[in-house]
Design a protein around this motif. Sequence first.
Motif, PDB file in Angstrom:
ATOM      1  N   VAL A 188       0.850  -1.226  -0.073  1.00 45.35           N
ATOM      2  CA  VAL A 188       0.244   0.025   0.053  1.00 45.35           C
ATOM      3  C   VAL A 188       0.792   1.295  -0.023  1.00 45.35           C
ATOM      4  CG1 VAL A 188      -1.766   1.290   1.223  1.00 45.35           C
ATOM      5  CG2 VAL A 188      -2.010  -1.244   1.265  1.00 45.35           C
ATOM      6  N   THR A 189       0.567   2.168  -0.950  1.00 46.58           N
ATOM      7  CA  THR A 189       1.302   3.388  -1.069  1.00 46.58           C
ATOM      8  C   THR A 189       0.480   4.481  -0.782  1.00 46.58           C
ATOM      9  OG1 THR A 189       2.959   2.579  -2.568  1.00 46.58           O
ATOM     10  CG2 THR A 189       2.732   5.022  -2.599  1.00 46.58           C
ATOM     11  N   LEU A 190       0.890   5.155   0.294  1.00 49.62           N
ATOM     12  CA  LEU A 190      -0.100   6.306   0.668  1.00 49.62           C
ATOM     13  C   LEU A 190       0.512   7.576  -0.241  1.00 49.62           C
ATOM     14  CD1 LEU A 190       0.076   6.267   4.488  1.00 49.62           C
ATOM     15  CD2 LEU A 190      -1.513   4.952   3.063  1.00 49.62           C
ATOM     16  N   PRO A 191      -0.441   8.407  -0.500  1.00 51.77           N
ATOM     17  CA  PRO A 191       0.008   9.529  -1.544  1.00 51.77           C
ATOM     18  C   PRO A 191       0.771  10.693  -0.842  1.00 51.77           C
ATOM     19  CG  PRO A 191      -2.394   9.413  -1.409  1.00 51.77           C
ATOM     20  CD  PRO A 191      -1.857   8.092  -0.746  1.00 51.77           C
ATOM     21  N   ASN A 192       0.457  10.687   0.318  1.00 54.66           N
ATOM     22  CA  ASN A 192       1.335  11.542   1.097  1.00 54.66           C
ATOM     23  C   ASN A 192       1.316  11.268   2.720  1.00 54.66           C
ATOM     24  OD1 ASN A 192      -1.136  12.692   3.056  1.00 54.66           O
ATOM     25  ND2 ASN A 192      -1.618  13.745   0.797  1.00 54.66           N
ATOM     26  N   LYS A 232     -15.393  13.901   3.309  1.00 53.29           N
ATOM     27  CA  LYS A 232     -14.831  15.359   3.418  1.00 53.29           C
ATOM     28  C   LYS A 232     -13.125  15.304   3.607  1.00 53.29           C
ATOM     29  CE  LYS A 232     -16.143  17.125   7.237  1.00 53.29           C
ATOM     30  NZ  LYS A 232     -16.624  17.125   8.396  1.00 53.29           N
ATOM     31  N   PHE A 233     -12.786  14.527   4.259  1.00 53.39           N
ATOM     32  CA  PHE A 233     -11.344  14.309   4.561  1.00 53.39           C
ATOM     33  C   PHE A 233     -10.601  13.760   3.324  1.00 53.39           C
ATOM     34  CE2 PHE A 233     -13.505  13.951   8.871  1.00 53.39           C
ATOM     35  CZ  PHE A 233     -13.189  15.110   9.306  1.00 53.39           C
ATOM     36  N   GLY A 290      -3.661  11.597   2.917  1.00 54.40           N
ATOM     37  CA  GLY A 290      -3.058  10.264   2.447  1.00 54.40           C
ATOM     38  C   GLY A 290      -3.755   8.985   2.911  1.00 54.40           C
ATOM     39  N   LEU A 291      -4.222   9.138   4.245  1.00 52.58           N
ATOM     40  CA  LEU A 291      -4.806   8.006   4.748  1.00 52.58           C
ATOM     41  C   LEU A 291      -6.171   8.749   6.075  1.00 52.58           C
ATOM     42  CD1 LEU A 291      -4.698   4.667   5.363  1.00 52.58           C
ATOM     43  CD2 LEU A 291      -3.468   5.373   7.228  1.00 52.58           C
ATOM     44  N   LYS A 327      -6.141   6.647   0.677  1.00 49.67           N
ATOM     45  CA  LYS A 327      -6.109   5.312   1.079  1.00 49.67           C
ATOM     46  C   LYS A 327      -7.182   5.220   2.355  1.00 49.67           C
ATOM     47  CE  LYS A 327      -3.554   3.724  -1.955  1.00 49.67           C
ATOM     48  NZ  LYS A 327      -4.102   2.923  -3.369  1.00 49.67           N
ATOM     49  N   ALA A 328      -7.536   3.848   2.771  1.00 50.18           N
ATOM     50  CA  ALA A 328      -8.501   3.780   3.807  1.00 50.18           C
ATOM     51  C   ALA A 328      -8.080   2.771   4.730  1.00 50.18           C
ATOM     52  CB  ALA A 328      -9.932   3.585   3.249  1.00 50.18           C
ATOM     53  N   ALA A 329      -8.164   3.054   6.076  1.00 49.62           N
ATOM     54  CA  ALA A 329      -7.962   2.226   7.107  1.00 49.62           C
ATOM     55  C   ALA A 329      -9.052   2.136   8.008  1.00 49.62           C
ATOM     56  CB  ALA A 329      -6.482   2.607   7.967  1.00 49.62           C
TER      57      ALA A 329
END
Length: 378
Positions: free
Chosen positions: A16-20, A47-48, A54-55, A98-100
């Motif tokens: 998983v690569t987070l964009p930031n 909204k977030f 990024g996550l 990305k979602a956690a």
Amino acid sequence: MSNEYLLFRPITFRGVTLPNRIVLSPMAMYVAEEAALNDFHMTHYGKFAMGGVGLVIVEQTAVCRRGRITNGCLGLWSEEQLPAFRRLTDLVHGFGSKAAIQINHGGRKASAQRAWQGNGALTAEDLARGEELWQPEGPSDLPFAEGWPVPEAMTLDRIGQIRQEFVDTALLSERAGFDIIELHLAHGYLLQSFLTPLANKRTDAYGGSLENRMRLPLEIARDLRAALSDDTPIFARISATDWVEGGWTLEDSVVLAQRLKEVGVDLIDCSSGGNLLRGATNSNLARGPLYQVPFAEEVRRCANVPTMAVGMIRTGAEAESVLRDGRADLVAIGRQMLFNPFWAQHYAQELGQDPGFSRWPEPYGWWLSKWAKALASA
Ligand SMILES: Cc1cc2nc3c(=O)[nH]c(=O)nc-3n(C[C@H](O)[C@H](O)[C@H](O)COP(=O)(O)O)c2cc1C
């Protein structure tokens, strides 16, 4: 796009690569009915993601009905609950985040009031309003505080079931499209109450020595690692200290972090407190700017594991300095994000990382770039 700032540089955990490196900290909203997601949650989390984090970490979500902290907590323990979580992860992914999900059992702090309704044990008035009361469960039959329900001390059979419940919820989460699973080992809930000598008075293999107190959280982390895809990162949020003599310490946290890393946990999210009702020791919220960053720094340095810092990180410059100084690998923002869901976009702008507004959704960015040019030449 320049990646001069670490904050806006992608980072990879397993597949998983987070964009930031900007994270929405998990924040329970207590607005679920029957543990289900609703329009509030969709708007709230969407909204977030639109705001450029990024996550997105979805709030603590119970692995079983009894594990809900309040009547308003989310749960994910059945197939029927899965489709709504799939809609949520699709929504977050649609904005490029990305979602956690943070998976949890409330332990002896379960069956409580929603934060803004008192944050204490349920009262007769709460029950008259239709709130459901249930008996919490924990390592020992020791209530969280005076006036709180006495938890049922968990049998070995029940401990075995709980392990399975965490695995089942993690697998449902993965199927619902969550990229990362965060295990909640903090804030006095079930798994932290096994860790801390303040709540765990057991005399069997799950109590007493540090090794024994760490047993259940480590077993669950190991179970998750075995059950989940190798590409799915596991994060663990810890309370780095109980803030009280005789409680859980930062030194214990370093040992725990090393052991979690050994069983395949990819990042330690360093919070604190939540195990005592006495004064500030119950608080993971109000100790001053950057108050928990030293924990993320110490765990990162001593356990040689990636960490996330959280706690009154206010500005982009402040967050960048935490990363730049090697004190953490990710920064989580809570209340500042509630105040300003576009926190990430605004600091990308302010730090000169997005002059063309290209990080914004196109229907915003196109207008905003023209607006900024007009303002500059006015
Ligand atoms: C409304 C609210 C709900 C929270 N719920 C959770 C939660 O579900 N899980 C968790 O680990 N921490 C929870 N926290 C703690 C936050 O994730 C965060 O660690 C804390 O607010 C400190 O960060 P901040 O100063 O940026 O807000 C909550 C905090 C707030 C304000």
